[in-house]
Design a protein around this motif. Structure first.
Motif, PDB file in Angstrom:
ATOM      1  N   ALA A 169     134.745  13.157  36.471  1.00 54.52           N
ATOM      2  CA  ALA A 169     135.508  11.942  36.178  1.00 54.52           C
ATOM      3  C   ALA A 169     135.106  10.775  37.073  1.00 54.52           C
ATOM      4  O   ALA A 169     135.467   9.630  36.797  1.00 54.52           O
ATOM      5  CB  ALA A 169     137.005  12.223  36.322  1.00 54.52           C
ATOM      6  N   THR A 170     134.356  11.043  38.148  1.00 54.50           N
ATOM      7  CA  THR A 170     133.953   9.972  39.064  1.00 54.50           C
ATOM      8  C   THR A 170     132.569   9.417  38.763  1.00 54.50           C
ATOM      9  O   THR A 170     132.100   8.525  39.477  1.00 54.50           O
ATOM     10  CB  THR A 170     133.949  10.470  40.523  1.00 54.50           C
ATOM     11  N   ARG A 171     131.902   9.921  37.733  1.00 55.26           N
ATOM     12  CA  ARG A 171     130.489   9.583  37.530  1.00 55.26           C
ATOM     13  C   ARG A 171     130.238   8.090  37.362  1.00 55.26           C
ATOM     14  O   ARG A 171     129.158   7.597  37.693  1.00 55.26           O
ATOM     15  CB  ARG A 171     129.946  10.345  36.321  1.00 55.26           C
ATOM     16  N   SER A 172     131.214   7.355  36.848  1.00 58.72           N
ATOM     17  CA  SER A 172     131.019   5.919  36.655  1.00 58.72           C
ATOM     18  C   SER A 172     131.512   5.101  37.848  1.00 58.72           C
ATOM     19  O   SER A 172     131.475   3.871  37.819  1.00 58.72           O
ATOM     20  CB  SER A 172     131.750   5.452  35.396  1.00 58.72           C
ATOM     21  N   MET A 173     131.965   5.771  38.917  1.00 59.47           N
ATOM     22  CA  MET A 173     132.537   5.082  40.072  1.00 59.47           C
ATOM     23  C   MET A 173     131.512   4.952  41.191  1.00 59.47           C
ATOM     24  O   MET A 173     130.701   5.834  41.411  1.00 59.47           O
ATOM     25  CB  MET A 173     133.766   5.839  40.596  1.00 59.47           C
ATOM     26  N   LYS A 174     131.594   3.853  41.922  1.00 60.04           N
ATOM     27  CA  LYS A 174     130.735   3.647  43.082  1.00 60.04           C
ATOM     28  C   LYS A 174     131.224   4.520  44.226  1.00 60.04           C
ATOM     29  O   LYS A 174     132.422   4.587  44.495  1.00 60.04           O
ATOM     30  CB  LYS A 174     130.762   2.177  43.488  1.00 60.04           C
ATOM     31  N   PRO A 175     130.320   5.201  44.933  1.00 60.20           N
ATOM     32  CA  PRO A 175     130.748   6.041  46.061  1.00 60.20           C
ATOM     33  C   PRO A 175     131.494   5.228  47.108  1.00 60.20           C
ATOM     34  O   PRO A 175     131.269   4.017  47.272  1.00 60.20           O
ATOM     35  CB  PRO A 175     129.425   6.578  46.612  1.00 60.20           C
ATOM     36  N   ILE A 176     132.398   5.896  47.833  1.00 63.02           N
ATOM     37  CA  ILE A 176     133.155   5.215  48.875  1.00 63.02           C
ATOM     38  C   ILE A 176     132.476   5.416  50.232  1.00 63.02           C
ATOM     39  O   ILE A 176     132.022   6.498  50.565  1.00 63.02           O
ATOM     40  CB  ILE A 176     134.617   5.713  48.948  1.00 63.02           C
TER      41      ILE A 176
END
Length: 468
Positions: A169-176
């Motif tokens: 679910a995080t694949r489209s999110m920029k890493p923190i």
């Protein structure tokens, strides 16, 4: 091998409901409908399976129809149901990575022909309505059970399955950008490296540079691409991580090879810490293969003997987290040793007060009930045996424990006796705090990092003020 039951017409009542939560994958859009259509009647995967009696439209509404059918054929009413007619309307386009919460509710029942009308709604992780539908079914006449396929059982009992769904679910999110505090051993370095490899975090290694590099060399880790912030010792590393988080230079903090108390001392410091107006608390995200939904336990790591007001924030923190992860209106069980309010048992008084606070809007976003024993919080059968009528009993998403001792023992019992995995996150601070344990394996550490990423990228990354 455990059998899966159903709900015969005689026990169904208007208002009965059930639900499933599923993270859509690319394969779902091509396989979900055909899987649901071809699996044998009663062979129910809570995410994808459905009875052969339900026909599936594999077009635009394929995923919606399959999940609707999975819920009706698999749970409400379940095995032995017969579809008479159904209607489906999709309202918001779905994409891989969307976390769908599908709720089915009995709205009418007619004794003649054992006919039951069920309304179904699906919402995504943002709370947007993605699908609405109705189905008229013939409910089963008597209770039956069906043995699930062996390969299905193996899939559903795969350790870490829910964490892998979170990672997807995080694949489209920029890493923190994440401060790794005192990573001077194999476990903490490996966790940071694996989380970076999965593009969940951008590690900033904080601690004694010589010790960090020696640990990396000893275990063959390449940390040349990671930023390094040298400090003299672990206490200084914790202080530096808090300083960077306060300045907005990192978006999360991950515990390395230091004691939790040492890190949390800097996090909760009144002047230099990361406090907000919300009480800081901890949530374990439990992946228990034998439990049909994700399970969260709070607080088992930070607040030792919380007061009623502390518990209000502990509950609200957990609700906000679980909602950010895509479970809309989570069910919250306030645990105690008994199910009745007793002045001799403080946790029962707190449970009753918390439920009333939710009624009055002092706690929002979830459905609370308590006091509940652990057995009737997670087992519908146990709740029915004790005559407990509750929208939470037997299907809790969040377990609120009386104190840290009870919560810590409960969480570890699930890990060592129920083959569960355990990821953890600290809430209520300015940034998510990832509390790892030396005993955590890689998938649990990745699960914690994925939760932190989702939380940091959601509107809940900055907690609102506590309600008074």
């Amino acid at each position: 091998m455990s059998a899966i039951g159903n709900r015969p017409f005689d026990v169904l009542q208007v208002g009965d409901e059930d639900r499933l939560v599923h993270t859509l994958t690319p394969e779902d859009f091509s396989l979900l409908a055909t899987q649901a259509a071809t699996m044998g009647a009663g062979l129910v995967d809570p995410a994808v399976a459905a009875s052969r009696a339900f026909s599936i439209d594999a077009g635009q509404t394929g995923w919606a129809s399959a999940l609707m059918s999975a819920l009706i054929a698999g749970r409400l009413p379940g095995t032995g149901s017969k579809l008479l007619r159904q209607t489906i309307e999709t309202t918001t386009p779905a994409r891989p990575g969307d976390v769908m919460t599908i709720v089915a509710k009995v709205t009418a029942r007619v004794a003649e022909g054992r006919r039951v009308t069920i309304e179904v709604r699906a919402t995504n992780q943002h709370g947007d309505l993605a699908m609405a539908g109705t189905a008229e079914v013939v409910a089963p006449k008597k209770a039956t059970a069906a043995e699930p396929r062996e390969d299905y059982v193996e899939e559903m009992r795969e350790k870490g399955r829910r964490y892998r769904q979170l990672i997807e679910a995080t694949r489209s999110m920029k890493p923190i950008r994440t401060a790794i505090v005192h990573p001077v051993d194999e476990a903490s370095l490996r966790g940071a490296i694996e989380a970076a490899r999965e593009e969940l975090i951008e590690p900033v290694l904080i601690g004694p540079e010589k010790k960090i590099r020696q640990a990396a060399e000893a275990h063959g880790f390449d940390i040349s691409s990671f930023e390094m912030v040298p400090t003299e010792h672990s206490h200084a590393a914790a202080a530096k991580a808090a300083e960077l988080a306060r300045a907005g230079k990192v978006e999360a903090v991950m515990k390395g090879a230091l004691h939790t108390d040492e890190l949390m001392h800097e996090v909760v410091g009144h002047e230099a810490g990361l406090r907000t107006s919300r009480r800081i608390s901890h949530v374990f995200a439990i992946d228990a293969p034998a439990y049909p939904r994700a399970l969260f336990i709070t607080d088992a790591a930070v607040n030792i003997y919380p007061t009623l007001i502390d518990k209000r924030d502990i509950v609200q923190n957990a609700i906000d987290l679980v909602t950010a992860l895509g479970i809309i209106t989570p069910r919250v069980a306030i645990l105690s040793a008994v199910e009745t309010v007793s002045p001799e048992i403080r946790s029962t008084i707190d449970a009753a007060a918390l439920c009333k606070m939710a009624d009055r809007g002092q706690i929002t976003g979830g459905i609370l009930d308590g006091p509940l024993g652990f057995d009737n919080a997670v087992s519908l059968e146990a709740a029915r045996t004790k005559g407990i009528v509750s929208p939470v009993a037997g299907q809790a998403d969040i377990l609120v424990v009386p104190d840290l001792e009870a919560g810590n023992m409960l969480a570890k019992q699930l890990v060592y006796l129920a083959d569960a995995e355990m990821a953890g996150i600290v809430l209520g601070a300015r940034v998510p705090i990832i509390l790892t344990s030396r005993a955590d394996n890689t998938i649990a550490r990745l699960g914690s990092a994925a939760i932190a990423l989702i939380l940091a990228r959601s509107r809940l990354a900055r907690p609102p003020p506590s309600r008074t």
